[in-house]
Structure formats: C-alpha cells, structure tokens
Design an enzyme around this catalytic site. Structure first.
Site, PDB file in Angstrom:
ATOM      1  CG  ASP A 119       2.711  -5.661  11.605  1.00  0.00           C
ATOM      2  OD1 ASP A 119       3.036  -6.640  10.926  1.00  0.00           O
ATOM      3  OD2 ASP A 119       1.666  -5.009  11.403  1.00  0.00           O
ATOM      4  CG  HIS A 121       6.107  -8.265   8.042  1.00  0.00           C
ATOM      5  ND1 HIS A 121       5.450  -8.861   6.990  1.00  0.00           N
ATOM      6  CD2 HIS A 121       5.186  -7.505   8.672  1.00  0.00           C
ATOM      7  CE1 HIS A 121       4.183  -8.473   6.986  1.00  0.00           C
ATOM      8  NE2 HIS A 121       3.991  -7.651   8.004  1.00  0.00           N
ATOM      9  CG  HIS A 131       0.382  -0.813  12.020  1.00  0.00           C
ATOM     10  ND1 HIS A 131      -0.099  -0.414  10.788  1.00  0.00           N
ATOM     11  CD2 HIS A 131       0.485  -2.158  11.934  1.00  0.00           C
ATOM     12  CE1 HIS A 131      -0.230  -1.466   9.988  1.00  0.00           C
ATOM     13  NE2 HIS A 131       0.119  -2.529  10.666  1.00  0.00           N
ATOM     14  CD  GLU A 175      -2.183  -4.291   7.604  1.00  0.00           C
ATOM     15  OE1 GLU A 175      -1.425  -4.050   8.566  1.00  0.00           O
ATOM     16  OE2 GLU A 175      -2.211  -3.587   6.569  1.00  0.00           O
ATOM     17  CG  ASP A 213       0.109  -8.188   6.569  1.00  0.00           C
ATOM     18  OD1 ASP A 213      -0.897  -7.939   7.258  1.00  0.00           O
ATOM     19  OD2 ASP A 213       1.185  -7.588   6.739  1.00  0.00           O
ATOM     20  CG  HIS A 253      -1.848  -7.084  12.950  1.00  0.00           C
ATOM     21  ND1 HIS A 253      -2.850  -6.149  13.033  1.00  0.00           N
ATOM     22  CD2 HIS A 253      -0.940  -6.576  12.070  1.00  0.00           C
ATOM     23  CE1 HIS A 253      -2.553  -5.139  12.237  1.00  0.00           C
ATOM     24  NE2 HIS A 253      -1.412  -5.372  11.633  1.00  0.00           N
ATOM     25  CE1 TYR A 278       6.509  -3.932   8.132  1.00  0.00           C
ATOM     26  CE2 TYR A 278       6.524  -3.033  10.353  1.00  0.00           C
ATOM     27  CZ  TYR A 278       5.923  -3.788   9.368  1.00  0.00           C
ATOM     28  OH  TYR A 278       4.712  -4.376   9.610  1.00  0.00           O
ATOM     29  CG  HIS A 334      -0.893  -0.721   2.330  1.00  0.00           C
ATOM     30  ND1 HIS A 334      -0.051  -0.300   3.284  1.00  0.00           N
ATOM     31  CD2 HIS A 334      -1.456  -1.847   2.791  1.00  0.00           C
ATOM     32  CE1 HIS A 334      -0.085  -1.137   4.298  1.00  0.00           C
ATOM     33  NE2 HIS A 334      -0.924  -2.093   4.024  1.00  0.00           N
TER      34      HIS A 334
HETATM   35 FE1  FEO Z   1       0.033  -4.632  10.056  1.00  0.00          FE
HETATM   36 FE2  FEO Z   1       2.058  -6.922   8.821  1.00  0.00          FE
HETATM   37  O1  FEO Z   1       0.407  -6.160   9.122  1.00  0.00           O
END
Ligand code: FEO
Length: 389
Positions: free
Chosen positions: A163, A222, A144, A80, A82, A78, A191, A24
C-alpha cells in the site's frame, strides 16, 4: 488481457477497477488498480493478488506469460481483501504453491479464509531465493494494518511496497512517466491523507529502511509503478509523514440559511489578514476525503455547523467522525456556528475536535443571523486570540 513487462521476466499482472468510486468512504474519483507482480525465475513467484471479483483478470494476465498452475510462491504482503481476495482461488490453481506471509499475516489470512494454506512465515531480514534473484523481507506493521510487509529485490533494485506509495488511480499506463506527474502525485497525497496518515510514525521508520536500499523502481499495490519519479515520491512521503504544518487554515462548514457561512468567511478574512494560506470547504460541495488531503499540512482546522434539532448538521458530523479516525497530530482548531434556540452544535463540534487531539483556540456561537457588528466582533476576537494563543 496481457501482462505488462517491468523488467526482464518481471511483470505486472494486476487488475484495473475503472468504476470504483467509493473505497470505504474515500471518493476514488479516478478508479483504482490492484497490482500483482509475477516473477519468472527458477521459482515462479506471484507477489500479492487482487480483489476476489477481479481474480479472472489476474489469471488471464498471468496466463499470457505462464501456466498459473506452475507458480511456486504466492507472497501475501497484506491481508486486506483488495490484495488477498484472490489468494484462495490462486492456491487452488497453483496446487504446489507455498504462501509466504508474516506472523500477523498468518493470523489474518486464517481468520479471513478459514483455510489452512500450505504456508511459510517470514520476518524482517529473511531472504527468499528465487534462483537468479532474491527477495529481502521487511515487516512494516501498521502501514496500515498489523500484517503489512514489503520486499526488496536487490538484483533489479525494485521495492515491492504494497500500500505504501500507492494511489487510487485507474490507467492503462502502468508507469509514472506515462501519466500526468501532477495527477499521480496528487492521488498519492490523497491516498496518504486518507489511508496512511494515522501511521506516519511507522512510515518514517519504513523510510529509514528505504534510505539504506538502492531503489530504482517502487512497485506498489495501487496505481502506477514509480520509475521516473521514484526519488520524488520518497521525498513527498518524507514531507507528508513529517506532520509539519504550513501557515495554512482550512475552514470547513455546512450552512442552512448562510449564517454559519457568513461566520466562515469572516474567519477566513482574519486568517488572510494574518498572512495565512486559506481554503474554504463547504461540505455540501466538497467530499470529506478531498478535505482530508487539504488538511495534510494545515496548522488550523476550523469547523462550523449550525444547530439542527439540537445537533450537528449531518454533513459536518460525517466529516468530524472521519477526521477523528484519521486525527492529524498537533493541529489547532476553531469551532463555530449559528443557532436559533438550542445552540448545541458548537460545543458538540468542539468536543469532536478535542477528541481528535486538537487544541481549541476559539469557539464562536451566533444566534440567528450575524449583523455586520457581530461579524466585526468575531474578527476582532479571533485576531486577538491568534496573536496571543
Ligand atoms: Fe490496505 Fe490496498 O489495502
């Protein structure tokens, strides 16, 4: 596709997204990974999943260790996608599994997947016993998203940090010591600057909690797993989240016929003479997400745009929108640019900078091409203002 052993009966079972280049708006020039962790104990536990399209990779890696239908707990740190994207598929496969999430995670998962998963809600201080090992939960809202949480395994001294401490970095080397230290620290900085920066206050709280734990391994969601440089990455996070600035000025601009560029270099000269570290960022050649990394410790953010059709140049508008979303705190700024007849871009740029919360130290507006005298006048004025403001 195999699992990677981290410690006895603890495995990385995530996915590597070698081709990802845009997360994004963030240029992920080195790809990404979505990390998931499998713990084999009396209760078989999966921490996080992966993006939906990588679900088969996750399943193959789990299957190299155990039948995925035997999983007892799936922890969602989380919402999100991903990390949660493969939860529906995993819950279908592991029919007896219980999904573990926090109160905001419960709301978020329900809103995303429109399903009533068999689940349990945890809060900070709760402990999940897996058999020989335990997971202690710490909610980290807004690092976040509202639903973020992490867990610590005291028996193995592992922090599963989601994250936090992550990097967008695809590599077959799962551990920090298998990769270039400079590259992984730099990717972690990028990041932080592009994802975590607006939530620095929450990160500082998370670091206070982390300081009370004996952490040997940070297994984030990640990039690589921190083992050799665990202390180093925590120190870097303290620095980045402190919002302390250096004597540094970053000059960001676009230019049509080099007039705004001439102004940019005149501004740089003044900062250089004042002993500042300077960095020039022409938006035609630099990605906005790389510029954000450079801004993490910059005292001055100087932005220049010529006026194009009564407006800011598109590259500058894109950068200013991105910057406003991330809004590093307590910075000083300068707006500048050339024009032919309208000249609106300079005030528009200043407005964005004000909206980002920055103090406007100076504005410079130049009709057509700056002469040597014009540039000299700019330098004199800026030098005076830097000394007095
Ligand atoms: Fe906030 Fe890696 O997703």
């Amino acid at each position: 596709m195999k699992a990677v052993k981290i410690k006895e009966d603890i495995y990385w079972v995530g996915a590597i997204d070698w081709d990802l280049r845009n997360f994004h708006g963030y240029l992920t020039q080195r790809g990404a990974t979505y990390n998931a962790y499998l713990i084999i104990d009396e209760k078989i536990t999966l921490i996080d999943t992966v993006k939906e399209q990588f679900a088969d990779e996750l399943i193959k890696r789990i299957s190299s260790i155990i039948d995925p239908s035997k999983i007892d707990y799936i922890i969602s740190n989380h919402v999100e996608m991903d990390h949660s994207g493969a939860i529906p598929k995993m819950m279908d496969i592991a029919k007896n599994a219980q999904l573990i999430t926090c109160p905001n995670g419960e709301k978020g998962l329900s809103a995303h997947y429109k399903r009533d998963f068999n689940h349990r809600v945890v809060k900070t201080g709760d402990i999940l016993n897996l058999g020989k090992r335990n997971l202690q939960f710490v909610l980290t809202p807004m690092v976040h998203w509202p639903d973020n949480m992490v867990e610590y395994m005291p028996e193995e001294k592992i922090l599963f940090s989601n994250d936090s401490f992550g990097q967008h970095y695809a590599s077959s080397g799962r551990f920090d010591y298998e990769n270039s230290k400079d590259i992984i620290i730099d990717e972690a900085k990028k990041y932080f600057a592009n994802i975590v920066l607006p939530y620095s206050a929450q990160v500082r709280k998370e670091l206070e909690v982390a300081a009370t734990l004996d952490i040997e391994i940070i297994a984030s969601s990640h990039g690589i797993i921190w083992e050799k440089y665990t202390k180093k990455i925590v120190e870097e996070y303290k620095k980045w989240s402190s919002n302390k600035v250096l004597k540094k000025a970053v000059i960001i601009y676009d230019t049509m016929w080099h007039s705004t560029e001439k102004m940019a270099y005149a501004i740089q000269e003044v900062f250089e003479e004042k002993g500042y570290f300077t960095s020039m960022k022409n938006l035609q050649h630099n990605h906005i997400s790389d510029i954000m990394t450079e801004l993490i410790d910059a005292e001055y953010i100087c932005v220049g745009s010529p006026t194009l059709n009564n407006n800011i140049m598109p590259n500058v508008a894109s950068f200013l929108t991105y910057l406003k979303g991330l809004s590093p705190k307590g910075r000083k700024s300068i707006a500048f640019g050339s024009f032919g007849w309208g000249g609106q871009s300079i005030a528009q740029t200043a407005e964005y900078l004000k909206d980002s919360g920055f103090e406007i130290v100076d504005m410079f507006k130049q009709k057509y091409i700056p002469s040597s005298e014009d540039l000299n006048n700019l330098k004199i004025k800026l030098a005076e203002d830097l000394a007095t403001k």
